[in-house]
Design a protein around this motif. Structure first.
Motif, PDB file in Angstrom:
ATOM      1  N   ARG A   1       6.468 -27.233 -13.447  1.00  0.00           N
ATOM      2  CA  ARG A   1       7.303 -28.542 -12.996  1.00  0.00           C
ATOM      3  C   ARG A   1       6.577 -29.453 -11.778  1.00  0.00           C
ATOM      4  NH1 ARG A   1      11.682 -25.680 -15.072  1.00  0.00           N
ATOM      5  NH2 ARG A   1      12.678 -25.211 -12.970  1.00  0.00           N
ATOM      6  N   ALA A   2       6.535 -28.360 -10.935  1.00  0.00           N
ATOM      7  CA  ALA A   2       5.712 -28.875  -9.653  1.00  0.00           C
ATOM      8  C   ALA A   2       4.326 -29.688  -9.780  1.00  0.00           C
ATOM      9  CB  ALA A   2       5.652 -27.958  -8.610  1.00  0.00           C
ATOM     10  N   LEU A   3       3.676 -28.846 -10.813  1.00  0.00           N
ATOM     11  CA  LEU A   3       2.297 -29.442 -11.169  1.00  0.00           C
ATOM     12  C   LEU A   3       2.265 -30.648 -11.745  1.00  0.00           C
ATOM     13  CD1 LEU A   3       0.300 -26.000 -12.112  1.00  0.00           C
ATOM     14  CD2 LEU A   3      -0.099 -27.390  -9.974  1.00  0.00           C
TER      15      LEU A   3
ATOM     16  N   GLU B   1       7.030 -33.297 -11.231  1.00  0.00           N
ATOM     17  CA  GLU B   1       8.538 -33.300 -11.481  1.00  0.00           C
ATOM     18  C   GLU B   1       9.551 -32.551 -10.409  1.00  0.00           C
ATOM     19  OE1 GLU B   1       9.961 -35.337 -13.327  1.00  0.00           O
ATOM     20  OE2 GLU B   1       8.167 -35.759 -14.924  1.00  0.00           O
ATOM     21  N   SER B   2      10.843 -32.602 -10.263  1.00  0.00           N
ATOM     22  CA  SER B   2      11.469 -31.764  -9.487  1.00  0.00           C
ATOM     23  C   SER B   2      11.529 -30.317  -9.779  1.00  0.00           C
ATOM     24  CB  SER B   2      12.882 -32.291  -9.184  1.00  0.00           C
ATOM     25  OG  SER B   2      13.579 -32.179 -10.676  1.00  0.00           O
ATOM     26  N   LEU B   3      11.546 -29.576  -8.739  1.00  0.00           N
ATOM     27  CA  LEU B   3      11.644 -28.041  -9.001  1.00  0.00           C
ATOM     28  C   LEU B   3      12.734 -27.593  -9.827  1.00  0.00           C
ATOM     29  CD1 LEU B   3      10.586 -26.689  -5.554  1.00  0.00           C
ATOM     30  CD2 LEU B   3       9.246 -27.632  -7.528  1.00  0.00           C
ATOM     31  N   ALA B   4      13.802 -28.193  -9.913  1.00  0.00           N
ATOM     32  CA  ALA B   4      14.947 -27.907 -10.779  1.00  0.00           C
ATOM     33  C   ALA B   4      15.400 -28.728 -11.801  1.00  0.00           C
ATOM     34  CB  ALA B   4      16.206 -27.520  -9.669  1.00  0.00           C
ATOM     35  N   PHE B   5      16.110 -28.153 -12.803  1.00  0.00           N
ATOM     36  CA  PHE B   5      16.750 -28.990 -13.995  1.00  0.00           C
ATOM     37  C   PHE B   5      18.174 -28.998 -13.608  1.00  0.00           C
ATOM     38  CE2 PHE B   5      13.106 -27.732 -17.315  1.00  0.00           C
ATOM     39  CZ  PHE B   5      12.611 -28.826 -16.997  1.00  0.00           C
ATOM     40  N   GLN B   6      18.604 -30.390 -13.984  1.00  0.00           N
ATOM     41  CA  GLN B   6      20.260 -30.559 -14.038  1.00  0.00           C
ATOM     42  C   GLN B   6      20.662 -30.570 -15.477  1.00  0.00           C
ATOM     43  OE1 GLN B   6      20.553 -34.402 -11.748  1.00  0.00           O
ATOM     44  NE2 GLN B   6      21.347 -33.280 -10.086  1.00  0.00           N
ATOM     45  N   TYR B   7      21.582 -29.626 -15.617  1.00  0.00           N
ATOM     46  CA  TYR B   7      22.269 -29.671 -17.005  1.00  0.00           C
ATOM     47  C   TYR B   7      23.637 -30.204 -17.041  1.00  0.00           C
ATOM     48  CZ  TYR B   7      18.474 -26.040 -17.682  1.00  0.00           C
ATOM     49  OH  TYR B   7      17.290 -25.402 -17.684  1.00  0.00           O
ATOM     50  N   PHE B   8      23.482 -31.204 -18.037  1.00  0.00           N
ATOM     51  CA  PHE B   8      24.998 -31.777 -18.289  1.00  0.00           C
ATOM     52  C   PHE B   8      25.608 -31.408 -19.713  1.00  0.00           C
ATOM     53  CE2 PHE B   8      22.101 -34.534 -15.913  1.00  0.00           C
ATOM     54  CZ  PHE B   8      23.087 -35.040 -14.886  1.00  0.00           C
TER      55      PHE B   8
ATOM     56  N   MET C   1      27.987 -31.035 -14.408  1.00  0.00           N
ATOM     57  CA  MET C   1      26.610 -30.837 -14.131  1.00  0.00           C
ATOM     58  C   MET C   1      26.300 -29.496 -13.324  1.00  0.00           C
ATOM     59  SD  MET C   1      24.381 -33.533 -11.798  1.00  0.00           S
ATOM     60  CE  MET C   1      25.150 -32.888 -10.188  1.00  0.00           C
ATOM     61  N   GLU C   2      25.297 -28.776 -13.637  1.00  0.00           N
ATOM     62  CA  GLU C   2      24.822 -27.584 -13.110  1.00  0.00           C
ATOM     63  C   GLU C   2      23.253 -27.885 -12.985  1.00  0.00           C
ATOM     64  OE1 GLU C   2      24.495 -23.009 -14.170  1.00  0.00           O
ATOM     65  OE2 GLU C   2      25.142 -24.166 -15.720  1.00  0.00           O
ATOM     66  N   THR C   3      23.079 -27.297 -11.663  1.00  0.00           N
ATOM     67  CA  THR C   3      21.547 -27.437 -11.340  1.00  0.00           C
ATOM     68  C   THR C   3      21.098 -26.036 -11.430  1.00  0.00           C
ATOM     69  OG1 THR C   3      21.969 -29.096  -9.761  1.00  0.00           O
ATOM     70  CG2 THR C   3      19.872 -28.007  -9.461  1.00  0.00           C
ATOM     71  N   ARG C   4      19.813 -25.500 -11.942  1.00  0.00           N
ATOM     72  CA  ARG C   4      19.369 -24.280 -12.220  1.00  0.00           C
ATOM     73  C   ARG C   4      17.820 -24.667 -12.161  1.00  0.00           C
ATOM     74  NH1 ARG C   4      22.209 -23.788 -17.069  1.00  0.00           N
ATOM     75  NH2 ARG C   4      20.442 -23.264 -18.254  1.00  0.00           N
ATOM     76  N   LEU C   5      17.086 -23.562 -11.766  1.00  0.00           N
ATOM     77  CA  LEU C   5      15.806 -23.396 -11.457  1.00  0.00           C
ATOM     78  C   LEU C   5      15.081 -23.066 -12.871  1.00  0.00           C
ATOM     79  CD1 LEU C   5      14.952 -21.821  -8.149  1.00  0.00           C
ATOM     80  CD2 LEU C   5      14.530 -24.122  -8.759  1.00  0.00           C
ATOM     81  N   SER C   6      16.108 -22.290 -13.672  1.00  0.00           N
ATOM     82  CA  SER C   6      15.646 -21.584 -14.864  1.00  0.00           C
ATOM     83  C   SER C   6      15.658 -22.733 -15.945  1.00  0.00           C
ATOM     84  CB  SER C   6      16.206 -20.451 -15.347  1.00  0.00           C
ATOM     85  OG  SER C   6      17.738 -20.971 -15.628  1.00  0.00           O
ATOM     86  N   GLY C   7      15.023 -22.020 -17.078  1.00  0.00           N
ATOM     87  CA  GLY C   7      14.799 -23.119 -18.334  1.00  0.00           C
ATOM     88  C   GLY C   7      16.254 -23.122 -19.170  1.00  0.00           C
ATOM     89  N   PRO C   8      16.319 -23.622 -20.204  1.00  0.00           N
ATOM     90  CA  PRO C   8      17.488 -23.796 -20.928  1.00  0.00           C
ATOM     91  C   PRO C   8      18.069 -22.356 -21.409  1.00  0.00           C
ATOM     92  CG  PRO C   8      16.104 -25.354 -21.964  1.00  0.00           C
ATOM     93  CD  PRO C   8      15.342 -24.477 -21.014  1.00  0.00           C
ATOM     94  N   ASP C   9      19.377 -21.975 -21.192  1.00  0.00           N
ATOM     95  CA  ASP C   9      19.789 -20.709 -21.691  1.00  0.00           C
ATOM     96  C   ASP C   9      19.908 -20.565 -23.269  1.00  0.00           C
ATOM     97  OD1 ASP C   9      21.164 -18.490 -21.962  1.00  0.00           O
ATOM     98  OD2 ASP C   9      22.986 -19.076 -21.146  1.00  0.00           O
ATOM     99  N   ARG C  10      19.561 -19.844 -23.757  1.00  0.00           N
ATOM    100  CA  ARG C  10      19.592 -19.698 -25.346  1.00  0.00           C
ATOM    101  C   ARG C  10      19.935 -18.389 -25.795  1.00  0.00           C
ATOM    102  NH1 ARG C  10      13.707 -22.943 -26.287  1.00  0.00           N
ATOM    103  NH2 ARG C  10      14.507 -24.851 -25.449  1.00  0.00           N
ATOM    104  N   GLY C  11      20.959 -18.079 -25.911  1.00  0.00           N
ATOM    105  CA  GLY C  11      21.393 -16.770 -26.128  1.00  0.00           C
ATOM    106  C   GLY C  11      21.525 -15.916 -25.300  1.00  0.00           C
TER     107      GLY C  11
END
Length: 231
Positions: free
Chosen positions: A40-42, A45-52, A1-11
C-alpha cells in the motif's frame, strides 16, 4: 468503523493466534501484514485500511475522491484483474484483494503513472476515482491499439498490454514536438481487447492551471520539455 493494518478477515485467518502454529503462526501473520502495508505504501495509499460494518440492519457510508472528477464502481467477477494508477483506489468490498504490479522498467520509468500500478483481484466491487471526466474505450475498436497522454490513464483490465513509446525520432521534428507540443517525449500505448478508463484531466494539468490562476505560472513561453514547476 475499524482501522487495521491487515487485509480482510476471511474465516479468521487474520486474527492473532489463529491459523495454528503458535509463535510461528503469529510470525507468519506479522510478516504477511508487513507485506500488505509495504504494497500500500508503494502504491501511494495509506498504510491502514478502514473497515465499515453494518450492525443491526442495513446502513449507508459515503466515500469521496481526492481530486475534482469522477468515481467508478468496478465489478470484479474473478475472471480478470484490474490495474489502476497510483492513488486511484477509494474503497472495495472485503472479497477484493489489493496488490501492486510492476510495469516493465523502461515503460514504468518513462510513463507518467510511475513504475507501480495498483492491482485488484478477487470478486466484488471496487471503487476508483480520477480527475475530470472518465472516458471508456476498448483498443479493439480502434484497430487494437490506442496512444494517449501518459497522465490520462486511470485503469484497465487484465489482458491489455501497457507500454510507453517516444514521440517521433531524435531529430529536428521530434525535438519540436517535445519543446512546443506540450506532451513531452513519450505517449502511453494500450493494446488488446478489454476495457480502458481514461481521465480527461491530468493531475499535472490541474496543478499548472491552479498555479497560473494564482499568478505563479512557471512554464515560460515554450512549455513542454522546458517547463518548470514551483516547488
Amino acid at each position: 468503523m475499524e482501522t487495521r493494518l491487515s487485509g480482510p478477515d476471511r474465516g479468521g485467518r487474520d486474527q492473532p493466534g489463529q491459523g495454528g502454529g503458535g509463535m510461528g503462526g503469529m510470525l507468519r501473520q506479522a510478516m504477511g501484514t508487513a507485506m500488505q502495508v509495504g504494497q500500500r505504501a508503494l502504491a501511494g495509499e495509506s498504510l491502514a485500511f478502514q473497515y465499515f460494518t453494518s450492525t443491526g440492519g442495513e446502513g449507508t457510508v459515503g466515500f469521496a475522491g481526492v481530486l475534482p472528477g469522477e468515481m467508478r464502481a468496478l465489478e470484479l467477477t474473478g475472471n480478470r484483474a484490474w490495474f489502476a494508477e497510483k492513488d486511484a483506489f477509494v474503497a472495495a468490498e472485503s472479497t477484493v484483494d489489493f496488490g501492486i504490479a510492476f510495469q516493465g522498467g523502461r515503460s514504468g520509468m518513462s510513463g507518467g503513472e510511475g513504475f507501480i500500478l495498483e492491482k485488484f483481484t478477487g470478486t466484488g466491487t471496487v471503487i476508483i476515482c480520477g480527475a475530470g471526466n472518465f472516458i471508456d474505450l476498448n483498443p479493439a475498436d480502434f484497430g487494437g491499439r490506442i496512444e494517449v497522454d501518459t497522465g490520462c490513464i486511470v485503469a484497465f483490465e487484465e489482458g491489455i498490454q501497457y507500454g510507453v513509446q517516444r514521440i517521433g525520432g531524435l531529430n529536428r521534428q521530434g525535438l519540436m514536438n517535445a519543446v512546443f507540443g506540450g506532451e513531452g517525449l513519450s505517449l502511453a500505448t494500450l493494446e488488446g481487447n478489454g476495457r480502458v478508463i481514461l481521465q480527461s484531466l491530468t493531475i499535472e494539468g490541474l496543478a499548472n492551471a491552479l498555479k497560473k490562476a494564482q499568478g505563479a505560472d512557471k512554464q515560460g513561453p515554450t512549455g513542454g520539455l522546458f517547463s518548470t514547476h514551483a516547488g
